[in-house]
Design a protein around this motif. Structure first.
Motif, short mmCIF file in Angstrom:
data_model
loop_
_atom_site.label_atom_id
_atom_site.label_comp_id
_atom_site.label_asym_id
_atom_site.label_seq_id
_atom_site.Cartn_x
_atom_site.Cartn_y
_atom_site.Cartn_z
N ALA A 293 -2.59 21.07 -4.77
CA ALA A 293 -1.82 20.03 -4.09
C ALA A 293 -1.79 18.75 -4.91
O ALA A 293 -2.59 18.54 -5.82
CB ALA A 293 -2.44 19.75 -2.72
N ARG B 117 5.89 23.53 -0.97
CA ARG B 117 6.27 22.32 -1.70
C ARG B 117 7.71 22.41 -2.18
O ARG B 117 8.46 21.42 -2.15
CB ARG B 117 5.34 22.10 -2.89
CG ARG B 117 3.93 21.70 -2.49
CD ARG B 117 3.08 21.41 -3.72
NE ARG B 117 3.66 20.34 -4.52
CZ ARG B 117 3.49 19.06 -4.27
NH1 ARG B 117 2.76 18.68 -3.24
NH2 ARG B 117 4.04 18.14 -5.03
N ASP C 112 -0.53 14.37 -1.12
CA ASP C 112 -0.48 15.29 0.03
C ASP C 112 -1.75 15.24 0.86
O ASP C 112 -1.74 15.65 2.03
CB ASP C 112 -0.27 16.73 -0.44
CG ASP C 112 1.05 16.93 -1.17
OD1 ASP C 112 1.97 16.12 -0.94
OD2 ASP C 112 1.15 17.88 -1.96
#
Length: 596
Positions: A385, A357, A389
């Motif tokens: 996440a 990320r 995503d």
């Protein structure tokens, strides 16, 4: 530029045309086993993977009927759509390289490439004649495999008019694929062209190659000087070593005359020249631990996989070097990873996703990959996440549905932040299960699984997850499953919500006692809120759910459980009586969860 969507037709899991949409940066495909995650990765590889990706008989969708196979020869079609990145320049190298792929020149520009795997038209009549008398579908597939599959061709078409691909633009894409089960040691150290060797040859003299203060000619001159200096050192080394082989060489090669190896004046000899690239072939990775150098093969699989992935990212960075590769440099390096959790401790899974990320971001500013697409079964990864995503695959009424939880909140950003904050490792399991029961508290979390175990209908084998929301926070979570209001983005799963009546305070602002003696001002409004979603895959259950309220109803699940089991002679937690004396909840959990 980034891959905005993939369209798949008649490929493995997907028979009918299926569209999967992606975002810039990181995309995480989640869902139960055999749902199609690997199919999506394979579809992308069928176009971009430079390693041999040959399609075979098993790549056709086996959901095709006999009638469809007799109507025409089957074909596979995969289309990848691309779009301008948010931070991309208007006249970027990406745009220039795929100018023939464009379908829309406006801002943002759009482009596409299509791969078709099909039988050439000139063989179609032969195919039809060969299978017309076959009545068994397996016989048709066998005839196709034996007689016609070798004649199939893979062709590429680009742009709005679907013109055949005629240039080398496809070679400018660098697709790196990391399978779920990978031998990292072998991939790093196998062959003269192995990954480590490629990187060493690129990053040697990187202090000069990356020096922007020096002109190109000056850099090349300095590198040549280094080559020359090394050659001088290696010559001295070999001059010292060669005399030690004078007698041994005669003995080793004495049979060359007898075998004919010295024909026409030729005879075997040892190479007495050595350059720096020859030395690089002998380099191997070790792990330094204090003064000890531990060979890479002695490390754990997870550690070696992290090292391998780091080298793959370095290779993606290398491939973008225009000064090194010229017009062969990559304009779009991207990474496909299956199950990165393989061999990784949960903390490592979190750190790995955090690394991706931080480094991939929007894809444009990344030094390595411009886009990453991951498949996973790990709730540790989904918990770390962002909802944006995630791409959730689910099977609903015999069809595979694609959900985008980050887009399911419409104008409710607070609900989205709330869900992201509370999606821990346990609650993230809702993305992988087939069906869901949302509950309010700890009592339900302990007892509902026991009710399910005692049931004889096999409900405990239906892959149902019980998600404790620790309160009446149903609506924010249900937005992700609301197929009525968000049909194109919702996650298609059957969802049941178990909630208490929870009466409202009266006019005197005094809370009602746990067991009512008369009708309160009102009951839990959350029940009506859930029903108002009007989504066919979402149901809500409570005490006397059909009648709404009757005197002497329990305030909570615990009180209601007690009131329905007041016979002191029969203890409800005995295996023989647990379901008998919880009939209302048995109906809710065992029968009605699957009724819609």
């Amino acid at each position: 530029m980034f891959i905005s969507s993939v369209e798949i037709t008649n490929f493995r899991t997907f028979k009918e045309r299926k569209i999967i949409r992606f975002t810039e940066g990181i995309n995480i495909l989640v869902g139960p086993n055999n749902i199609g995650k690997t199919t999506i990765i394979a579809a992308i590889r069928s176009i971009f993977d430079k390693n041999k990706f040959a399609l075979d008989i098993n790549d056709f969708s086996k959901l095709m009927t006999k009638e469809e196979l007799k109507k025409s020869s089957p074909k596979i079609e995969v289309t990848v759509n691309l779009q301008k990145s948010s931070n991309e320049d208007s006249e970027s190298d990406d745009l220039l390289a795929i100018r023939n792929w464009l379908t829309d020149v406006n801002n943002p520009y759009k482009a596409k490439i299509t791969m078709r795997f099909q039988l050439p038209i000139k063989y179609e009549d032969s195919y039809m004649n060969a299978i017309k008398s076959l009545e068994d579908i397996d016989s048709i597939w066998l005839e196709l495999q034996d007689e016609f599959l070798p004649k199939y061709q893979k062709k590429y078409f680009v742009g709005q008019a679907a013109q055949p691909l005629m240039d080398n633009s496809l070679s400018r894409f660098n697709c790196q694929y990391l399978p779920a089960i990978r031998d990292a040691e072998k991939r790093m150290n196998s062959g003269n062209n192995y990954l480590l060797n490629k990187l060493l040859n690129f990053f040697i003299d990187y202090d000069l190659k990356s020096n922007k203060k020096l002109e190109k000619d000056e850099i090349e001159k300095k590198i040549q000087e280094r080559h020359k200096n090394f050659h001088g050192l290696s010559t001295k080394l070999l001059d010292n070593l060669n005399p030690r082989f004078t007698e041994g060489k005669k003995e080793m090669l004495k049979y060359s005359n007898q075998t004919g190896a010295t024909f026409d004046g030729e005879e075997p000899e040892f190479n007495s020249k050595l350059n720096d690239h020859d030395i690089l072939k002998e380099f191997s990775l070790v792990v330094k631990n204090g003064e000890l150098n531990v060979p890479i093969k002695l490390n754990g699989l997870g550690y070696n996989n992290l090292i391998y992935i780091s080298l793959v990212l370095a290779e993606l960075q290398q491939s973008r070097s225009n000064s090194y590769f010229g017009d062969n440099s990559s304009i779009f390096p991207f990474l496909l990873i299956e199950e990165p959790e393989a061999h990784l401790h949960p903390d490592m899974q979190y750190d790995f996703l955090k690394f991706l990320r931080n480094n991939i971001k929007d894809g444009t500013t990344s030094e390595t990959a411009k886009q990453v697409i991951i498949t996973t079964h790990s709730p540790n990864i989904t918990a770390a996440a962002s909802l944006d995503d995630l791409i959730v695959l689910s099977k609903y009424k015999s069809d595979i549905k694609i959900g985008y939880p980050g887009k399911a909140f419409n104008e409710k950003p607070k609900d989205k932040k709330f869900v992201e904050r509370f999606l821990d490792v346990t609650r993230s399991n809702l993305f992988f299960t087939n069906q869901i029961i949302f509950i309010e508290g700890l009592a339900e979390q302990m007892l509902i699984p026991q009710f399910m175990k005692a049931d004889t209908s096999g409900i405990q084998n239906s892959h149902i997850s019980i998600i404790n929301l620790s309160g009446r926070y149903f609506i924010p979570f249900l937005r992700m499953f609301d197929t009525s209001n968000n049909p194109n983005t919702a996650i298609y799963k059957q969802v049941s919500c178990l909630t208490d009546l929870d009466p409202i305070k009266g006019d005197n602002n005094i809370s009602w006692p746990p067991i009512f003696q008369e009708k309160p001002d009102g009951i839990n409004k959350n029940i009506d809120n859930i029903k108002s979603l009007n989504s066919s895959n979402i149901a809500v259950f409570s005490q006397n759910e059909d009648s709404g309220y009757e005197p002497n109803e329990g305030w909570t699940f615990e009180y209601q459980l007690f009131m329905d089991n007041t016979d002191p002679r029969k203890f409800i937690f005995l295996d023989s009586t647990i379901m008998k004396y919880c009939s209302a909840w048995k109906k809710t959990v065992a029968s009605r969860i699957l009724c819609k």
